[in-house]
Design a protein around this motif. Structure first.
Motif, PDB file in Angstrom:
ATOM      1  N   THR A 203      24.947  33.606  40.316  1.00  0.00           N
ATOM      2  CA  THR A 203      25.653  34.721  39.677  1.00  0.00           C
ATOM      3  C   THR A 203      26.347  35.565  40.756  1.00  0.00           C
ATOM      4  O   THR A 203      27.475  36.031  40.568  1.00  0.00           O
ATOM      5  CB  THR A 203      24.670  35.602  38.867  1.00  0.00           C
ATOM      6  OG1 THR A 203      23.995  34.766  37.931  1.00  0.00           O
ATOM      7  CG2 THR A 203      25.391  36.710  38.131  1.00  0.00           C
ATOM      8  N   GLY A 204      25.691  35.709  41.904  1.00  0.00           N
ATOM      9  CA  GLY A 204      26.310  36.447  43.017  1.00  0.00           C
ATOM     10  C   GLY A 204      27.580  35.770  43.479  1.00  0.00           C
ATOM     11  O   GLY A 204      28.567  36.421  43.829  1.00  0.00           O
ATOM     12  N   SER A 205      27.568  34.435  43.475  1.00  0.00           N
ATOM     13  CA  SER A 205      28.770  33.698  43.839  1.00  0.00           C
ATOM     14  C   SER A 205      29.854  33.909  42.789  1.00  0.00           C
ATOM     15  O   SER A 205      31.015  34.190  43.100  1.00  0.00           O
ATOM     16  CB  SER A 205      28.430  32.205  43.948  1.00  0.00           C
ATOM     17  OG  SER A 205      29.600  31.441  43.942  1.00  0.00           O
ATOM     18  N   ALA A 206      29.455  33.781  41.533  1.00  0.00           N
ATOM     19  CA  ALA A 206      30.439  33.852  40.446  1.00  0.00           C
ATOM     20  C   ALA A 206      31.025  35.256  40.293  1.00  0.00           C
ATOM     21  O   ALA A 206      32.233  35.428  40.098  1.00  0.00           O
ATOM     22  CB  ALA A 206      29.776  33.405  39.151  1.00  0.00           C
ATOM     23  N   VAL A 207      30.163  36.266  40.396  1.00  0.00           N
ATOM     24  CA  VAL A 207      30.652  37.640  40.205  1.00  0.00           C
ATOM     25  C   VAL A 207      31.303  38.125  41.489  1.00  0.00           C
ATOM     26  O   VAL A 207      30.649  38.241  42.517  1.00  0.00           O
ATOM     27  CB  VAL A 207      29.484  38.580  39.831  1.00  0.00           C
ATOM     28  CG1 VAL A 207      29.938  40.022  39.863  1.00  0.00           C
ATOM     29  CG2 VAL A 207      28.933  38.223  38.467  1.00  0.00           C
ATOM     30  N   GLY A 208      32.593  38.362  41.432  1.00  0.00           N
ATOM     31  CA  GLY A 208      33.285  38.822  42.641  1.00  0.00           C
ATOM     32  C   GLY A 208      34.564  39.531  42.276  1.00  0.00           C
ATOM     33  O   GLY A 208      34.679  40.118  41.183  1.00  0.00           O
ATOM     34  N   LEU A 209      35.520  39.460  43.184  1.00  0.00           N
ATOM     35  CA  LEU A 209      36.799  40.127  42.939  1.00  0.00           C
ATOM     36  C   LEU A 209      37.420  39.598  41.648  1.00  0.00           C
ATOM     37  O   LEU A 209      38.146  40.310  40.956  1.00  0.00           O
ATOM     38  CB  LEU A 209      37.747  39.863  44.109  1.00  0.00           C
ATOM     39  CG  LEU A 209      37.269  40.422  45.458  1.00  0.00           C
ATOM     40  CD1 LEU A 209      38.143  39.915  46.601  1.00  0.00           C
ATOM     41  CD2 LEU A 209      37.271  41.944  45.438  1.00  0.00           C
TER      42      LEU A 209
END
Ligand code: PFF
Length: 451
Positions: free
Chosen positions: A22-28
Protein backbone atom coordinates in the motif's frame (compact mmCIF):
# COMPACT_ATOMS: atom_id res chain seq x y z
CA UNK A 1 9.79 -25.03 -6.12
CA UNK A 2 9.52 -24.52 -2.41
CA UNK A 3 12.10 -22.05 -1.24
CA UNK A 4 10.91 -20.65 2.06
CA UNK A 5 13.21 -17.64 2.41
CA UNK A 6 14.84 -15.10 0.13
CA UNK A 7 18.45 -14.02 0.44
CA UNK A 8 17.10 -10.51 0.96
CA UNK A 9 14.83 -11.22 3.93
CA UNK A 10 11.05 -11.56 4.33
CA UNK A 11 8.18 -9.53 5.77
CA UNK A 12 7.26 -10.53 9.29
CA UNK A 13 3.62 -11.10 8.35
CA UNK A 14 0.97 -10.80 5.68
CA UNK A 15 -0.02 -7.43 7.10
CA UNK A 16 3.47 -6.05 6.62
CA UNK A 17 3.23 -7.05 2.96
CA UNK A 18 -0.18 -5.35 2.73
CA UNK A 19 1.09 -2.10 4.23
CA UNK A 20 4.38 -2.13 2.30
CA UNK A 21 2.52 -2.68 -0.98
CA UNK A 22 0.00 0.00 0.00
CA UNK A 23 2.95 2.31 0.72
CA UNK A 24 4.20 1.64 -2.79
CA UNK A 25 0.79 2.17 -4.35
CA UNK A 26 -0.14 5.29 -2.40
CA UNK A 27 1.97 8.15 -3.68
CA UNK A 28 1.94 11.26 -5.80
CA UNK A 29 -0.43 9.35 -8.09
CA UNK A 30 -3.16 9.32 -5.43
CA UNK A 31 -2.74 12.70 -3.82
CA UNK A 32 -1.51 14.89 -6.64
CA UNK A 33 -2.65 13.23 -9.84
CA UNK A 34 -5.96 11.49 -9.10
CA UNK A 35 -7.81 14.61 -7.91
CA UNK A 36 -6.76 16.64 -10.91
CA UNK A 37 -7.55 13.98 -13.52
CA UNK A 38 -10.97 13.44 -11.94
CA UNK A 39 -11.40 17.19 -12.36
CA UNK A 40 -10.28 17.11 -15.98
CA UNK A 41 -12.61 14.21 -16.85
CA UNK A 42 -15.74 15.53 -15.25
CA UNK A 43 -16.05 13.84 -11.85
CA UNK A 44 -18.24 10.84 -11.00
CA UNK A 45 -18.22 9.19 -14.42
CA UNK A 46 -14.46 9.00 -14.35
CA UNK A 47 -14.47 7.61 -10.81
CA UNK A 48 -16.79 4.80 -11.95
CA UNK A 49 -14.61 3.93 -14.96
CA UNK A 50 -11.56 3.97 -12.72
CA UNK A 51 -13.13 1.57 -10.22
CA UNK A 52 -14.02 -0.75 -13.10
CA UNK A 53 -10.40 -0.71 -14.34
CA UNK A 54 -9.00 -1.39 -10.88
CA UNK A 55 -11.22 -4.45 -10.52
CA UNK A 56 -10.93 -5.95 -14.01
CA UNK A 57 -7.29 -5.16 -14.88
CA UNK A 58 -5.47 -3.81 -11.82
CA UNK A 59 -6.35 -6.50 -9.30
CA UNK A 60 -5.79 -9.49 -11.64
CA UNK A 61 -2.44 -8.09 -12.76
CA UNK A 62 -1.34 -7.34 -9.24
CA UNK A 63 -2.18 -10.92 -8.30
CA UNK A 64 -0.07 -12.12 -11.23
CA UNK A 65 2.92 -10.02 -10.11
CA UNK A 66 2.71 -11.13 -6.49
CA UNK A 67 2.34 -14.73 -7.62
CA UNK A 68 5.53 -14.64 -9.71
CA UNK A 69 7.52 -13.02 -6.91
CA UNK A 70 6.21 -15.21 -4.14
CA UNK A 71 6.71 -18.47 -6.02
CA UNK A 72 10.32 -17.78 -7.08
CA UNK A 73 11.42 -15.63 -4.12
CA UNK A 74 13.91 -13.77 -6.33
CA UNK A 75 14.27 -10.31 -7.87
CA UNK A 76 11.93 -9.75 -10.88
CA UNK A 77 14.45 -10.70 -13.60
CA UNK A 78 15.40 -13.99 -11.96
CA UNK A 79 11.87 -14.67 -10.73
CA UNK A 80 10.40 -14.64 -14.23
CA UNK A 81 13.26 -16.83 -15.49
CA UNK A 82 12.75 -19.31 -12.64
CA UNK A 83 9.03 -19.62 -13.34
CA UNK A 84 9.69 -20.02 -17.06
CA UNK A 85 12.09 -22.85 -16.25
CA UNK A 86 9.59 -24.48 -13.95
CA UNK A 87 6.99 -24.49 -16.71
CA UNK A 88 9.48 -25.61 -19.39
CA UNK A 89 9.34 -22.26 -21.20
CA UNK A 90 11.91 -19.92 -22.70
CA UNK A 91 13.83 -18.01 -20.05
CA UNK A 92 13.92 -14.93 -22.27
CA UNK A 93 10.59 -13.93 -20.71
CA UNK A 94 12.85 -12.44 -18.06
CA UNK A 95 12.99 -9.37 -20.28
CA UNK A 96 9.68 -8.50 -18.56
CA UNK A 97 11.55 -8.27 -15.25
CA UNK A 98 14.52 -6.49 -16.83
CA UNK A 99 12.35 -3.75 -18.26
CA UNK A 100 10.83 -3.29 -14.84
CA UNK A 101 14.22 -2.80 -13.20
CA UNK A 102 15.10 -0.20 -15.81
CA UNK A 103 11.71 1.51 -15.56
CA UNK A 104 12.07 1.81 -11.78
CA UNK A 105 15.45 3.51 -12.03
CA UNK A 106 14.22 5.90 -14.72
CA UNK A 107 10.97 6.76 -12.90
CA UNK A 108 12.84 7.31 -9.67
CA UNK A 109 15.06 9.92 -11.34
CA UNK A 110 12.15 12.25 -12.01
CA UNK A 111 9.91 11.16 -9.11
CA UNK A 112 12.73 12.43 -6.91
CA UNK A 113 12.63 15.84 -8.60
CA UNK A 114 8.88 16.22 -7.89
CA UNK A 115 9.36 14.87 -4.36
CA UNK A 116 12.01 17.59 -3.98
CA UNK A 117 9.38 20.24 -4.77
CA UNK A 118 7.18 18.71 -2.08
CA UNK A 119 10.03 18.94 0.46
CA UNK A 120 10.53 22.60 -0.46
CA UNK A 121 6.83 23.20 0.20
CA UNK A 122 7.06 21.40 3.55
CA UNK A 123 9.83 23.79 4.57
CA UNK A 124 8.09 26.85 3.11
CA UNK A 125 4.85 26.10 4.95
CA UNK A 126 6.65 25.38 8.21
CA UNK A 127 8.34 28.78 7.95
CA UNK A 128 5.07 30.50 7.17
CA UNK A 129 6.32 31.59 3.78
CA UNK A 130 3.06 30.74 2.09
CA UNK A 131 1.11 33.31 4.14
CA UNK A 132 -0.65 36.10 2.25
CA UNK A 133 0.03 34.53 -1.04
CA UNK A 134 -2.21 35.32 -4.01
CA UNK A 135 -2.59 33.28 -7.15
CA UNK A 136 -0.02 35.33 -9.07
CA UNK A 137 2.53 35.09 -6.28
CA UNK A 138 1.89 31.38 -5.89
CA UNK A 139 2.66 30.77 -9.56
CA UNK A 140 5.69 33.02 -9.35
CA UNK A 141 6.92 31.12 -6.34
CA UNK A 142 6.55 27.79 -8.08
CA UNK A 143 8.16 29.08 -11.27
CA UNK A 144 11.08 30.58 -9.41
CA UNK A 145 11.64 27.21 -7.74
CA UNK A 146 11.75 25.60 -11.18
CA UNK A 147 14.21 28.25 -12.34
CA UNK A 148 16.55 27.59 -9.42
CA UNK A 149 18.69 24.50 -10.12
CA UNK A 150 20.60 24.79 -6.84
CA UNK A 151 17.58 24.55 -4.58
CA UNK A 152 16.11 21.75 -6.65
CA UNK A 153 19.46 19.95 -6.61
CA UNK A 154 19.65 20.21 -2.82
CA UNK A 155 16.18 18.70 -2.31
CA UNK A 156 16.68 16.03 -4.93
CA UNK A 157 19.97 15.02 -3.29
CA UNK A 158 18.34 14.86 0.13
CA UNK A 159 15.49 12.72 -1.18
CA UNK A 160 17.92 10.29 -2.88
CA UNK A 161 19.93 10.07 0.34
CA UNK A 162 16.89 9.35 2.53
CA UNK A 163 15.44 6.72 0.20
CA UNK A 164 18.75 4.97 -0.49
CA UNK A 165 19.59 4.87 3.23
CA UNK A 166 16.29 3.13 3.96
CA UNK A 167 16.98 0.67 1.15
CA UNK A 168 20.54 0.06 2.31
CA UNK A 169 19.31 -0.90 5.78
CA UNK A 170 17.64 -3.99 4.27
CA UNK A 171 14.19 -5.48 3.82
CA UNK A 172 13.48 -5.94 7.51
CA UNK A 173 15.53 -3.15 9.12
CA UNK A 174 14.90 -0.64 6.33
CA UNK A 175 11.77 -1.27 4.28
CA UNK A 176 9.69 -2.96 6.97
CA UNK A 177 10.68 -0.44 9.62
CA UNK A 178 9.90 2.51 7.33
CA UNK A 179 6.53 0.93 6.51
CA UNK A 180 5.71 0.47 10.19
CA UNK A 181 6.63 4.07 10.98
CA UNK A 182 5.30 5.89 7.95
CA UNK A 183 2.02 4.14 7.14
CA UNK A 184 0.29 4.83 10.47
CA UNK A 185 1.43 8.47 10.24
CA UNK A 186 0.07 8.66 6.73
CA UNK A 187 -3.33 7.27 7.72
CA UNK A 188 -3.47 9.53 10.78
CA UNK A 189 -2.73 12.62 8.67
CA UNK A 190 -5.39 11.60 6.16
CA UNK A 191 -7.98 11.23 8.93
CA UNK A 192 -7.10 14.63 10.45
CA UNK A 193 -7.27 16.35 7.08
CA UNK A 194 -10.51 14.56 6.17
CA UNK A 195 -12.02 15.61 9.49
CA UNK A 196 -11.09 19.18 8.69
CA UNK A 197 -12.56 19.20 5.22
CA UNK A 198 -15.68 17.30 6.34
CA UNK A 199 -16.50 20.17 8.65
CA UNK A 200 -15.93 22.81 6.01
CA UNK A 201 -19.04 23.94 4.21
CA UNK A 202 -18.17 22.42 0.86
CA UNK A 203 -17.92 18.73 1.69
CA UNK A 204 -21.33 17.89 0.21
CA UNK A 205 -20.45 19.57 -3.04
CA UNK A 206 -17.19 17.60 -3.22
CA UNK A 207 -19.04 14.36 -2.45
CA UNK A 208 -21.53 14.98 -5.26
CA UNK A 209 -18.77 15.86 -7.67
CA UNK A 210 -17.08 12.52 -7.01
CA UNK A 211 -20.01 10.17 -6.68
CA UNK A 212 -22.82 11.37 -8.87
CA UNK A 213 -22.65 11.32 -12.61
CA UNK A 214 -24.63 11.41 -15.80
CA UNK A 215 -24.08 8.80 -18.49
CA UNK A 216 -23.25 11.47 -21.05
CA UNK A 217 -20.08 12.23 -19.09
CA UNK A 218 -18.67 8.79 -19.95
CA UNK A 219 -16.03 9.16 -22.64
CA UNK A 220 -13.43 7.13 -24.48
CA UNK A 221 -10.64 9.47 -23.35
CA UNK A 222 -11.89 9.13 -19.79
CA UNK A 223 -11.73 5.33 -20.06
CA UNK A 224 -8.18 5.41 -21.43
CA UNK A 225 -7.02 7.79 -18.73
CA UNK A 226 -8.77 5.67 -16.09
CA UNK A 227 -6.98 2.50 -17.14
CA UNK A 228 -3.59 4.21 -17.45
CA UNK A 229 -4.01 5.67 -14.00
CA UNK A 230 -5.25 2.42 -12.43
CA UNK A 231 -2.04 0.89 -13.64
CA UNK A 232 0.27 3.60 -12.33
CA UNK A 233 -1.45 4.03 -9.00
CA UNK A 234 -1.20 0.31 -8.19
CA UNK A 235 2.56 0.40 -9.07
CA UNK A 236 2.10 -2.25 -11.75
CA UNK A 237 4.23 -3.16 -14.75
CA UNK A 238 7.65 -2.66 -13.26
CA UNK A 239 8.33 -5.35 -10.72
CA UNK A 240 7.79 -3.27 -7.59
CA UNK A 241 4.83 -5.35 -6.45
CA UNK A 242 6.56 -8.48 -7.73
CA UNK A 243 9.62 -7.92 -5.56
CA UNK A 244 7.43 -7.08 -2.55
CA UNK A 245 5.55 -10.32 -3.28
CA UNK A 246 8.83 -12.23 -3.11
CA UNK A 247 9.18 -11.20 0.55
CA UNK A 248 5.64 -12.34 1.41
CA UNK A 249 5.14 -15.28 3.78
CA UNK A 250 4.33 -18.51 1.94
CA UNK A 251 1.10 -19.23 3.76
CA UNK A 252 -0.56 -15.85 3.17
CA UNK A 253 -3.46 -15.60 0.73
CA UNK A 254 -2.44 -13.62 -2.35
CA UNK A 255 -5.93 -12.73 -3.51
CA UNK A 256 -7.04 -11.46 -0.11
CA UNK A 257 -3.90 -9.37 0.35
CA UNK A 258 -4.11 -7.88 -3.16
CA UNK A 259 -7.78 -6.98 -2.78
CA UNK A 260 -6.95 -5.22 0.49
CA UNK A 261 -4.09 -3.24 -1.11
CA UNK A 262 -6.27 -2.22 -4.06
CA UNK A 263 -9.09 -1.21 -1.72
CA UNK A 264 -6.79 0.84 0.52
CA UNK A 265 -5.19 2.56 -2.47
CA UNK A 266 -8.61 3.45 -3.87
CA UNK A 267 -9.87 4.71 -0.53
CA UNK A 268 -6.79 6.95 -0.18
CA UNK A 269 -7.31 8.41 -3.66
CA UNK A 270 -10.97 9.13 -2.88
CA UNK A 271 -10.16 10.54 0.56
CA UNK A 272 -7.42 12.73 -0.95
CA UNK A 273 -10.04 14.07 -3.36
CA UNK A 274 -12.50 14.63 -0.53
CA UNK A 275 -9.77 16.61 1.23
CA UNK A 276 -8.75 18.65 -1.78
CA UNK A 277 -12.10 19.42 -3.43
CA UNK A 278 -13.78 21.19 -0.50
CA UNK A 279 -10.65 23.37 -0.26
CA UNK A 280 -10.75 24.02 -3.98
CA UNK A 281 -14.50 24.73 -4.05
CA UNK A 282 -14.27 27.01 -1.03
CA UNK A 283 -11.99 29.34 -2.96
CA UNK A 284 -14.01 29.12 -6.17
CA UNK A 285 -11.20 27.54 -8.19
CA UNK A 286 -12.06 25.38 -11.20
CA UNK A 287 -11.37 21.70 -10.33
CA UNK A 288 -10.23 21.13 -13.92
CA UNK A 289 -7.16 23.35 -13.41
CA UNK A 290 -4.74 20.47 -14.13
CA UNK A 291 -1.31 19.53 -12.72
CA UNK A 292 -0.76 22.93 -11.03
CA UNK A 293 -3.55 22.05 -8.57
CA UNK A 294 -1.20 20.96 -5.79
CA UNK A 295 1.69 23.43 -6.04
CA UNK A 296 -0.07 26.61 -7.09
CA UNK A 297 -3.76 26.39 -6.28
CA UNK A 298 -3.62 24.62 -2.93
CA UNK A 299 -1.19 27.03 -1.22
CA UNK A 300 -3.52 29.89 -2.16
CA UNK A 301 -6.49 27.93 -0.87
CA UNK A 302 -4.72 27.09 2.41
CA UNK A 303 -3.95 30.74 2.90
CA UNK A 304 -7.63 31.61 2.73
CA UNK A 305 -8.72 29.06 5.30
CA UNK A 306 -8.78 29.42 9.07
CA UNK A 307 -5.85 27.34 10.38
CA UNK A 308 -4.74 26.94 6.80
CA UNK A 309 -1.02 27.21 7.60
CA UNK A 310 -1.09 24.15 9.84
CA UNK A 311 -3.31 22.26 7.41
CA UNK A 312 -0.94 23.15 4.57
CA UNK A 313 2.05 21.87 6.51
CA UNK A 314 0.26 18.63 7.40
CA UNK A 315 -0.81 18.21 3.80
CA UNK A 316 2.65 18.61 2.26
CA UNK A 317 4.10 16.41 5.02
CA UNK A 318 1.59 13.74 4.03
CA UNK A 319 2.58 13.95 0.39
CA UNK A 320 6.30 13.75 1.27
CA UNK A 321 5.78 10.57 3.34
CA UNK A 322 3.71 8.98 0.59
CA UNK A 323 6.43 9.83 -1.95
CA UNK A 324 9.14 8.19 0.19
CA UNK A 325 7.35 4.84 0.51
CA UNK A 326 6.60 4.79 -3.23
CA UNK A 327 10.16 5.72 -4.14
CA UNK A 328 11.55 2.89 -2.02
CA UNK A 329 9.54 0.41 -4.07
CA UNK A 330 10.71 1.97 -7.32
CA UNK A 331 14.31 1.08 -6.46
CA UNK A 332 13.92 -2.26 -4.65
CA UNK A 333 13.74 -4.35 -7.87
CA UNK A 334 17.07 -2.86 -9.02
CA UNK A 335 18.68 -3.26 -5.60
CA UNK A 336 17.63 -6.93 -5.33
CA UNK A 337 18.80 -7.48 -8.91
CA UNK A 338 22.28 -6.09 -8.26
CA UNK A 339 22.64 -8.06 -5.04
CA UNK A 340 21.77 -11.27 -6.90
CA UNK A 341 23.81 -10.60 -10.03
CA UNK A 342 26.93 -8.80 -8.94
CA UNK A 343 27.10 -10.64 -5.68
CA UNK A 344 27.94 -7.42 -3.94
CA UNK A 345 26.37 -6.42 -0.65
CA UNK A 346 23.19 -4.45 -0.31
CA UNK A 347 24.98 -1.33 0.87
CA UNK A 348 27.31 -1.31 -2.14
CA UNK A 349 24.36 -1.92 -4.48
CA UNK A 350 22.49 1.00 -2.96
CA UNK A 351 25.54 3.26 -3.21
CA UNK A 352 25.98 2.38 -6.87
CA UNK A 353 22.33 2.82 -7.75
CA UNK A 354 22.04 5.91 -5.59
CA UNK A 355 24.88 7.53 -7.52
CA UNK A 356 23.22 6.61 -10.83
CA UNK A 357 19.77 8.00 -10.00
CA UNK A 358 21.29 11.03 -8.34
CA UNK A 359 23.17 11.89 -11.55
CA UNK A 360 20.21 11.14 -13.80
CA UNK A 361 17.86 13.14 -11.61
CA UNK A 362 20.31 16.04 -11.60
CA UNK A 363 20.22 16.07 -15.39
CA UNK A 364 16.40 15.79 -15.31
CA UNK A 365 15.99 18.76 -12.98
CA UNK A 366 18.15 20.81 -15.34
CA UNK A 367 15.33 20.44 -17.90
CA UNK A 368 13.45 23.16 -16.03
CA UNK A 369 16.33 25.63 -16.17
CA UNK A 370 19.98 25.35 -17.31
CA UNK A 371 19.41 22.37 -19.63
CA UNK A 372 16.03 23.47 -20.96
CA UNK A 373 17.49 23.83 -24.45
CA UNK A 374 18.41 20.16 -24.70
CA UNK A 375 15.73 18.13 -26.42
CA UNK A 376 15.59 14.56 -27.67
CA UNK A 377 12.63 13.43 -29.80
CA UNK A 378 11.03 16.86 -29.25
CA UNK A 379 11.04 16.47 -25.49
CA UNK A 380 13.26 17.77 -22.74
CA UNK A 381 14.99 15.15 -20.61
CA UNK A 382 12.44 15.23 -17.79
CA UNK A 383 9.51 14.80 -20.17
CA UNK A 384 11.33 12.13 -22.11
CA UNK A 385 11.90 10.08 -18.94
CA UNK A 386 8.24 10.49 -18.02
CA UNK A 387 7.04 9.59 -21.52
CA UNK A 388 9.26 6.55 -22.05
CA UNK A 389 8.40 5.03 -18.69
CA UNK A 390 4.68 5.80 -18.39
CA UNK A 391 3.76 5.27 -22.03
CA UNK A 392 6.17 2.54 -23.13
CA UNK A 393 7.97 0.60 -20.41
CA UNK A 394 5.16 0.25 -17.84
CA UNK A 395 2.38 -0.86 -20.21
CA UNK A 396 4.74 -3.17 -22.05
CA UNK A 397 5.89 -4.68 -18.76
CA UNK A 398 2.22 -5.14 -17.78
CA UNK A 399 1.29 -6.85 -21.05
CA UNK A 400 4.30 -9.17 -20.82
CA UNK A 401 3.46 -10.16 -17.25
CA UNK A 402 -0.17 -10.84 -18.20
CA UNK A 403 0.84 -12.90 -21.25
CA UNK A 404 3.52 -14.76 -19.33
CA UNK A 405 1.26 -15.71 -16.44
CA UNK A 406 -1.82 -16.23 -18.62
CA UNK A 407 -0.25 -18.27 -21.40
CA UNK A 408 3.15 -19.61 -20.32
CA UNK A 409 3.13 -20.56 -16.67
CA UNK A 410 1.61 -23.99 -15.95
CA UNK A 411 -1.93 -23.81 -14.69
CA UNK A 412 -1.09 -26.17 -11.86
CA UNK A 413 1.63 -23.79 -10.63
CA UNK A 414 -0.84 -20.90 -10.71
CA UNK A 415 -3.47 -22.87 -8.85
CA UNK A 416 -1.12 -24.00 -6.13
CA UNK A 417 0.44 -20.56 -5.60
CA UNK A 418 -2.85 -18.64 -5.62
CA UNK A 419 -4.60 -21.36 -3.60
CA UNK A 420 -8.05 -20.01 -4.47
CA UNK A 421 -10.40 -22.73 -3.28
CA UNK A 422 -13.38 -21.40 -5.21
CA UNK A 423 -12.90 -22.63 -8.77
CA UNK A 424 -15.28 -20.06 -10.29
CA UNK A 425 -13.18 -17.23 -8.87
CA UNK A 426 -10.03 -18.82 -10.23
CA UNK A 427 -11.61 -19.09 -13.66
CA UNK A 428 -12.70 -15.45 -13.59
CA UNK A 429 -9.16 -14.37 -12.68
CA UNK A 430 -7.68 -16.62 -15.38
CA UNK A 431 -9.99 -15.16 -18.01
CA UNK A 432 -9.16 -11.61 -16.97
CA UNK A 433 -5.39 -12.19 -17.02
CA UNK A 434 -5.38 -14.11 -20.33
CA UNK A 435 -7.67 -11.89 -22.35
CA UNK A 436 -8.98 -8.76 -20.71
CA UNK A 437 -5.73 -7.38 -19.22
CA UNK A 438 -3.47 -7.77 -22.29
CA UNK A 439 -6.10 -6.40 -24.68
CA UNK A 440 -7.06 -3.46 -22.47
CA UNK A 441 -3.47 -2.46 -21.73
CA UNK A 442 -2.57 -2.99 -25.39
CA UNK A 443 -5.29 -0.55 -26.48
CA UNK A 444 -4.08 2.11 -24.03
CA UNK A 445 -0.48 1.48 -25.10
CA UNK A 446 -1.23 2.00 -28.80
CA UNK A 447 -3.43 4.99 -28.12
CA UNK A 448 -0.74 6.66 -25.98
CA UNK A 449 1.91 6.06 -28.62
CA UNK A 450 -0.21 8.01 -31.09
CA UNK A 451 -0.70 10.90 -28.69
N1 PFF B 1 1.96 4.07 -7.29
C1 PFF B 1 2.73 5.28 -7.13
C2 PFF B 1 1.82 6.47 -7.08
O1 PFF B 1 0.60 6.32 -7.25
O2 PFF B 1 2.33 7.56 -6.87
C3 PFF B 1 3.74 5.45 -8.24
C4 PFF B 1 4.60 4.26 -8.48
C5 PFF B 1 5.37 3.77 -7.45
C6 PFF B 1 4.58 3.63 -9.70
C7 PFF B 1 6.11 2.62 -7.62
C8 PFF B 1 5.31 2.51 -9.91
C9 PFF B 1 6.06 2.01 -8.86
F1 PFF B 1 6.77 0.94 -9.03
Amino acid sequence: MSIAQTIHGSWASRWVFIFAATGSAVGLGNIWKFPYIVGLHGGGAFVLLYLGCILTVGVPLMMAEVLIGRRARLSPVNAVAALARESGRNERWQIAGGMGVLAGVLIFSFYSVVAGWVLEYVLASSRGELIDIGHVQASERFNSLLADPRTMFGWHSLFVLVVMSILAAGVVQGLERATRLIMPALFALLVVLLGYSATSGYFGQAWNFLFSFETRQLSWEGALAALGHAFFTLSLGMGAIMVYGSYMPKNASISGAVLTVAALDTVVALVASLIIYPIVFSTGVDPAVGPGLMFITLPVAFDHMPGGQVIGLLFFGLVALAAITSAISLMEPAVAFLVEHLEIGRIQSCALLGAAVWLLGTVALGSFNVLSGIELFDRNIYNLLDYVTANILLPLGGILVALFVGWQVKRSALRSELAISNSVLFKVWYLLIRFVAPVAIGVVFLQNLKA
